[in-house]
Structure formats: structure tokens, C-alpha cells
Design a protein around this motif. Structure first.
Motif, PDB file in Angstrom:
ATOM      1  N   TYR A   1     -12.035  -1.178 -53.105  1.00 29.43           N
ATOM      2  CA  TYR A   1     -12.469  -2.260 -52.205  1.00 29.43           C
ATOM      3  C   TYR A   1     -11.438  -2.485 -51.102  1.00 29.43           C
ATOM      4  O   TYR A   1     -11.789  -2.555 -49.914  1.00 29.43           O
ATOM      5  N   GLU A   2     -10.167  -2.576 -51.504  1.00 26.62           N
ATOM      6  CA  GLU A   2      -9.118  -2.829 -50.504  1.00 26.62           C
ATOM      7  C   GLU A   2      -8.973  -1.642 -49.548  1.00 26.62           C
ATOM      8  O   GLU A   2      -8.778  -1.820 -48.340  1.00 26.62           O
TER       9      GLU A   2
ATOM     10  N   ILE B   1     -11.629  -1.824 -46.971  1.00 29.46           N
ATOM     11  CA  ILE B   1     -11.366  -2.777 -45.885  1.00 29.46           C
ATOM     12  C   ILE B   1     -10.521  -2.097 -44.808  1.00 29.46           C
ATOM     13  O   ILE B   1     -10.838  -2.159 -43.607  1.00 29.46           O
TER      14      ILE B   1
ATOM     15  N   LEU C   1     -17.841  -1.785 -49.408  1.00 26.88           N
ATOM     16  CA  LEU C   1     -17.728  -3.223 -49.209  1.00 26.88           C
ATOM     17  C   LEU C   1     -19.026  -3.950 -49.567  1.00 26.88           C
ATOM     18  O   LEU C   1     -19.138  -5.163 -49.421  1.00 26.88           O
TER      19      LEU C   1
ATOM     20  N   PHE D   1     -17.297  -9.274 -41.142  1.00 31.15           N
ATOM     21  CA  PHE D   1     -18.247  -8.874 -42.184  1.00 31.15           C
ATOM     22  C   PHE D   1     -18.815 -10.106 -42.877  1.00 31.15           C
ATOM     23  O   PHE D   1     -18.166 -11.149 -42.954  1.00 31.15           O
TER      24      PHE D   1
ATOM     25  N   ASN E   1     -14.338 -10.016 -46.424  1.00 29.21           N
ATOM     26  CA  ASN E   1     -13.553  -8.793 -46.630  1.00 29.21           C
ATOM     27  C   ASN E   1     -12.130  -8.913 -46.099  1.00 29.21           C
ATOM     28  O   ASN E   1     -11.641  -8.062 -45.355  1.00 29.21           O
TER      29      ASN E   1
ATOM     30  N   VAL F   1      -8.098  -8.863 -46.900  1.00 29.93           N
ATOM     31  CA  VAL F   1      -7.253  -8.172 -47.880  1.00 29.93           C
ATOM     32  C   VAL F   1      -6.678  -9.256 -48.801  1.00 29.93           C
ATOM     33  O   VAL F   1      -5.965 -10.147 -48.337  1.00 29.93           O
ATOM     34  N   PRO F   2      -6.997  -9.194 -50.093  1.00 32.30           N
ATOM     35  CA  PRO F   2      -6.694 -10.340 -50.964  1.00 32.30           C
ATOM     36  C   PRO F   2      -5.204 -10.632 -51.164  1.00 32.30           C
ATOM     37  O   PRO F   2      -4.848 -11.751 -51.493  1.00 32.30           O
ATOM     38  N   TYR F   3      -4.353  -9.633 -50.971  1.00 31.26           N
ATOM     39  CA  TYR F   3      -2.926  -9.883 -51.230  1.00 31.26           C
ATOM     40  C   TYR F   3      -2.143 -10.185 -49.946  1.00 31.26           C
ATOM     41  O   TYR F   3      -0.926 -10.271 -49.982  1.00 31.26           O
TER      42      TYR F   3
ATOM     43  N   ARG G   1      -9.307 -12.082 -37.124  1.00 27.89           N
ATOM     44  CA  ARG G   1      -8.955 -10.672 -37.274  1.00 27.89           C
ATOM     45  C   ARG G   1      -9.797  -9.801 -36.345  1.00 27.89           C
ATOM     46  O   ARG G   1      -9.298  -8.844 -35.752  1.00 27.89           O
TER      47      ARG G   1
END
Lengths: 365, 231
Positions: free
Chosen positions: A273-274, A277, A362, B95, B99, B101-103, B160
Motif C-alpha cells: 500500500y505504501e 502511494i 490503492l 485520491f 492515501n 503515507v501513514p508514518y 500534497r
């Protein structure tokens, strides 16, 4: 640097990955160290010989135990090779006694001031009979030290010695070694035989120039010349032991590499997933690969920083009678192979991931 | 380039997923043109092909048939590396699922594109802070996406998309997680950005309340563009 930022933000996850990698390096280093230690216990003293060739009597089947060279054979070899490039070495098993304690040793006799003389690490060199050098392996396994009086018994005769120095030549056939001058060794090995006794067990020769080994074998009857490494392999059981150790190392490395490779494969797959992105935002596949390489190298470095000290601490903590010899090459082989396996696992999986269209990864289409 | 300046042009675009009996024609023979400075909305029911069309216009998907021309350049035949560069430098995506980036923190998410372009510098950091300020999430800049509300995440995603000053701003359901007032504000600022900076803005939405800010409305159903009406 996004790759390193991710590591900083996922300290526990990457810490555990590093720990697993470090433990795998530790395991491989220990397997390798045990193999090297076992081989060293069998042949360390021979490996320390400052020689390129070892001349045995041909009828001994290249055995240090059975080989006996006569004075005539020795003189003929010295004539061919040069006195400054040869040295006689005698071998026998003996028992050291001090008070009530006994210890079996591999006793070597060496020709003084020849290439066979071991380097003294502490104390002084032998000056004649009645003096003995002990190997570090002996002083570690006993309380013996320079200045102690010991007795060696052979054929019901007691020989008294003063320990005058310590050497670091290694063990032989699993026994700690000790060194006396060659004349003393002859007296002990062949009591009462005087001048009729063999001159030495083997003769060491340095500098294998001009096909010297073949010339010695041709010129000296009943002689067999081996390189030092072949002489080690000829020691009873060493070749078999080497094969077993190599097989254990091979399986250890293969399984270790597969475990780490698979682990990183799954780990990277889980980050699809990352990665998607980044791809959607315009990152090239090479950028993704580059970030993964950075992370694997960083994790591997942390893993090594955990695994290496752990191995060194284990070496210090284990009793000295466990043959464990950690070498730089063990660290290098363990560290490099695990890092390569992690890289391969990551990149193979990343190769799959970057092929998938980021939109589907995604969940957009 | 068109006589009117920069534009994105889709000609007979068709996208088929799968093959044989399982083939699904998501977009069928769609042609459209959007000029720079124009903010266009595409509406239609779920599964009508809106997002797929958006992805083809932005170089995320390749068309099965037809072509996409952006600023006079046909991108249809480009390989993945060329399309990646195109997305990085000329397209800003928002999106539907954020989406992020979680970190990475909110601010770091804005800096992802400069980072992957190798162009991260003080100027880019200043622009990121300015965008966060304009979007009203400056005080959430150092929070991770997991610590943000849906609306805050959406605004970070919009920031973004605008970060690399793209020609094409492609937005998929930008208001789905915002209340009416905030959604209206976000769309208005997107429209403003498109007009003042002369960008090409295309928005996919279900929310007809947000159409007051668009120049043109396109309707899609069953993969086809149904109508084009000036708004």
C-alpha cells in the motif's frame, strides 16, 4: 530521507526486525566459530608451523603419530632444502602431572633455533633439557603458569620440567600442546635407544621453490612430502570433521538466508500500500528499490551491532574447553550473507509490488 | 498546444479491464477537452468509470484504446518511467481514500513529491507550510495521519496535490469526509487555485452541492460521457 524516517517512526517494528537479523548473524557466527574451533583443536598446532612443506616417512601413511625420520633422511633433506629452511619436529602424547592433578597433552619436540621453534609469547625460550614451554590452551585449562614445576610421565619414567615460557600455537588432536627441545623429546619418546633412535617425527621445510617436494621424495628414500594444508587434512578424522562442519555451515547459511529472505519478502509485500502511494505520486521503481536497500542496510547494520557483541560475549563467557574460535571472516560471511538474503527477499518482493498498478493497489479501480 | 493555451485532451478513450468473457469496459469511447484555468466536474453513479477516466488523464492507467494529449504531448504511448516523471512533475492527485503515507506527518506528506524528485529544499518546506496555513491545518502539520480527523487528512491530501505546482489537478471525491461548510470551502479554494494559477482542474464528485464552483459539468454513466453542459 523517507526510508530512514520510516525506521525512526516504527522503532519497535524495525527494532524487532534488527533483532531477528542480529540473532541470525549470531547463529551463523557461532556455527562457524564452533567449526573453526573444532578444526583448530584438532590441528591448530600444525597450522601454526612456520613451514610450507612437511616431510613424513613414507611408511607412516603421513601420520604425525607414526612418522619417524632417521638422521640420514633428515641430513639428506637438509642438504636439499638448506639448513636455515628446515626444522625437525617430534610428536608424542604425554601426561602432565602437578601435585595430584593430571592433564593429557600433545608434546612436541623441536629443533632449537630452527624454523620449528615456536614463538614465545611470555617468559623465555628454552635453553636446554628440563625446561618446557606450554601453550595458552594448557594454561587456560589448568592453573599452570610460567615458573611452575611439572612432571611428565612416559614409559614409567618421570621427567621433571620447569615451565619457562608460554606460546600460542594451538592444540593438536584435541589436546593442549607443550614444547620441549628435540633431544629431550627423543629421550622421552625412545628411552634407552640412544643414537639408534629416529632423529625426528617429521621435518618442516619452508619455501617450496623449484618443485622441492618432488625432489625430496625422489632423492630421499621412504619420504613423503605434503603441503602444510595437506598435512592437516591427513590428520586422522580431520577431513571427515571438516566435511561435517562444512555441511552444518552450509545448511546453516542456506536455512538462515532462506528464513531472512522470506521474512523480508513478506515484510515488503505487506507494505504494498505504501509503495503504491509513492508510485502513484510519481516515484520510479528505482526510487522504491533504493529506499528498500537503504532500509535493509540500516537494519542489517543494527542487526550486526547486536549480533557481533553477543557472539564476542558468548566466546568470553563459555568455558575454555568448548572449542569456539570466532574469526573476522565468520562475521564477514555471516553478516554479508544475511544482508544479501534480506536484500534479495526485499527486492524480489518489491519487483512484484512495483509491477502492480498503483491504482489497484490503492483500491481506486 | 491548443490555440487557447495549455489543455488536456482525451480522444476516444476506452479502458477494458481483464480479457475474454471476464472483460469489463470501464470507460467507453470518451472524448473531452479541458483548458488551463478551467475547473470541471465529472459526476455519475458509482462504477460509471469516473475514477478510471481520471487515472488515465493523470497517467496512472494506460488506455486500452484512444489517446491522452497533455499540453500538446501525447502521453498514451509512454512507458511507466515516463508516466512516473509526468505524474511527479505535472500532476497533482487527490485520491478518494486520502492515501497519505501513514508514518509521515502532515507536513512530511506534503514534502513526499519533492523528496522523491530529489528537490527537497528550504523553498519547498516554506511552500508546504504556506499550503498548510491556507488549508487551515498548520497546527496539525506535525501530526501523523492516524492522529488527524478525516477532514484534516483530506486537506493534507489536497495540499500534497498542489505542492509540486502541477498543471493538472485531478481530484477524486474531495469532500466525502468534510461537512458541507468545510467541503464548500475546500472546493472553492481548489477552484481558486485552478483559476489564479491557470491550472487544469478536474474533479470527480457525487456531491452536487459542490458544483457551484465549477465551470463545466460532465456526466458519466456506464463508462460513457453522457453530456457536457456549461455551468
Amino acid at each position: 530521507m523517507l526510508a530512514l524516517r520510516e525506521i525512526r517512526r516504527k522503532k519497535v517494528q524495525f527494532g524487532l526486525i534488527s533483532l531477528i537479523l542480529g540473532l541470525m548473524v549470531y547463529l551463523l557466527v557461532m556455527i562457524s566459530a564452533l567449526g573453526t574451533g573444532l578444526l583448530s583443536a584438532m590441528s591448530g598446532a600444525v597450522n601454526s608451523f612456520d613451514a610450507d612443506l612437511v616431510v613424513f616417512s613414507a611408511d607412516s601413511n603421513d601420520s604425525f603419530l607414526r612418522s619417524e625420520l632417521t638422521a640420514e633422511q633428515r641430513d639428506a633433506i637438509v642438504e636439499l632444502a638448506g639448513a636455515d629452511r628446515t626444522g625437525g619436529v617430534g610428536y608424542m602424547a604425554a601426561t602432565v602431572q602437578q601435585d595430584l592433578a593430571t592433564e593429557d597433552v600433545a608434546l612436541f619436540g623441536f629443533e632449537p633455533r630452527s624454523i620449528a621453534e615456536p614463538a614465545v609469547r611470555s617468559g623465555r625460550a628454552l635453553q636446554g633439557g628440563g625446561e618446557i614451554l606450554i601453550d595458552r590452551s594448557l594454561s587456560r585449562s589448568t592453573d599452570l603458569q610460567v615458573g611452575d614445576q611439572i612432571t611428565m610421565r612416559n614409559a614409567l619414567i618421570d621427567y621433571d620440567f620447569t615451565i619457562v615460557g608460554e606460546v600460542d600455537e594451538g592444540q593438536f588432536l584435541g589436546l593442549p600442546s607443550a614444547y620441549v627441545v628435540l633431544d629431550q623429546w627423543r629421550e622421552m619418546r625412545y628411552p634407552g635407544q640412544g643414537g639408534g633412535a629416529p632423529a625426528t617425527s617429521v621435518l618442516l621445510v619452508r619455501g617450496d621453490t623449484g618443485n622441492l617436494g618432488a625432489r625430496i621424495e625422489a632423492a630421499v628414500p621412504n619420504s613423503s612430502v605434503l603441503s602444510r594444508s595437506d598435512a592437516i587434512s591427513a590428520i586422522g578424522g580431520v577431513t571427515e570433521q571438516e566435511r561435517v562442519v562444512m555441511a552444518i555451515e552450509f545448511f546453516g547459511f542456506v536455512i538462515g538466508a532462506l528464513v531472512i529472505g522470506s521474512f523480508f519478502f513478506v515484510l515488503t509485500m505487506q507494505r504494498a500500500y505504501e509503495i503504491a502511494i509513492f508510485k502513484a505520486l510519481g516515484a520510479s521503481s528505482w526510487y522504491v528499490f533504493g529506499q528498500l536497500v537503504r532500509q535493509v542496510v540500516a537494519v542489517a547494520l543494527v542487526g550486526l551491532a547486536l549480533g557481533v557483541p553477543l557472539a564476542l560475549v558468548t566466546e568470553t563467557a563459555l568455558p575454555s574447553d568448548i572449542p569456539l574460535q570466532i574469526t573476522g571472516s565468520a562475521f564477514l560471511t555471516g553478516g554479508v550473507s544475511i544482508t544479501i538474503a534480506a536484500l534479495l527477499g526485499s527486492l524480489l518482493s518489491a519487483r512484484q509490488v512495483v509491477r502492480v498498478n498503483p491504482m489497484s493497489a490503492l483500491g481506486q479501480v | 498546444m491548443s490555440p487557447h493555451g495549455q489543455e488536456v485532451l482525451a480522444q476516444s478513450l476506452t479502458k477494458v479491464f481483464g480479457s475474454g468473457e471476464t472483460a469489463v469496459e470501464a470507460v467507453r469511447d470518451v472524448s473531452l477537452s479541458v483548458r488551463a484555468g478551467e475547473f470541471v466536474a465529472i459526476v455519475g453513479p458509482s462504477g460509471s468509470g469516473k475514477t478510471t477516466l481520471l487515472a488515465m488523464l493523470g497517467g496512472l492507467l494506460t488506455a486500452t484504446r484512444g489517446r491522452v494529449v497533455v499540453d500538446g504531448t501525447d502521453i498514451s504511448g509512454w512507458n511507466e518511467a515516463q508516466r512516473a516523471l509526468f505524474r511527479r512533475e505535472r500532476v497533482g492527485f487527490v485520491f478518494q481514500g486520502f492515501n497519505l503515507v501513514p508514518y509521515l506527518t502532515g507536513e512530511e506528506n506534503l514534502l513526499v513529491i519533492p523528496a522523491i524528485s530529489g528537490k527537497l529544499d528550504g523553498e519547498k518546506r516554506a511552500r508546504a507550510r504556506q499550503l498548510l496555513r491556507e488549508l487551515g491545518v498548520e497546527n496539525r502539520a506535525h501530526r501523523l495521519p492516524g492522529e488527524l480527523s478525516g477532514g484534516e487528512r483530506q486537506r493534507i491530501a489536497i495540499g500534497r496535490a498542489l505542492m509540486n505546482d502541477p498543471l493538472l489537478v485531478l481530484v477524486d471525491e474531495p469532500t466525502s469526509n468534510l461537512d458541507s461548510e468545510r467541503g464548500n470551502e475546500v472546493v472553492r479554494s481548489l477552484a481558486e487555485e485552478v483559476k489564479t494559477r491557470n491550472k487544469i482542474g478536474i474533479m470527480v464528485t457525487h456531491d452536487r452541492r459542490m458544483l457551484t464552483h465549477v465551470d463545466r459539468l460532465l456526466e458519466m454513466a456506464d463508462g460513457r460521457l453522457q453530456s457536457t453542459e456549461p455551468h
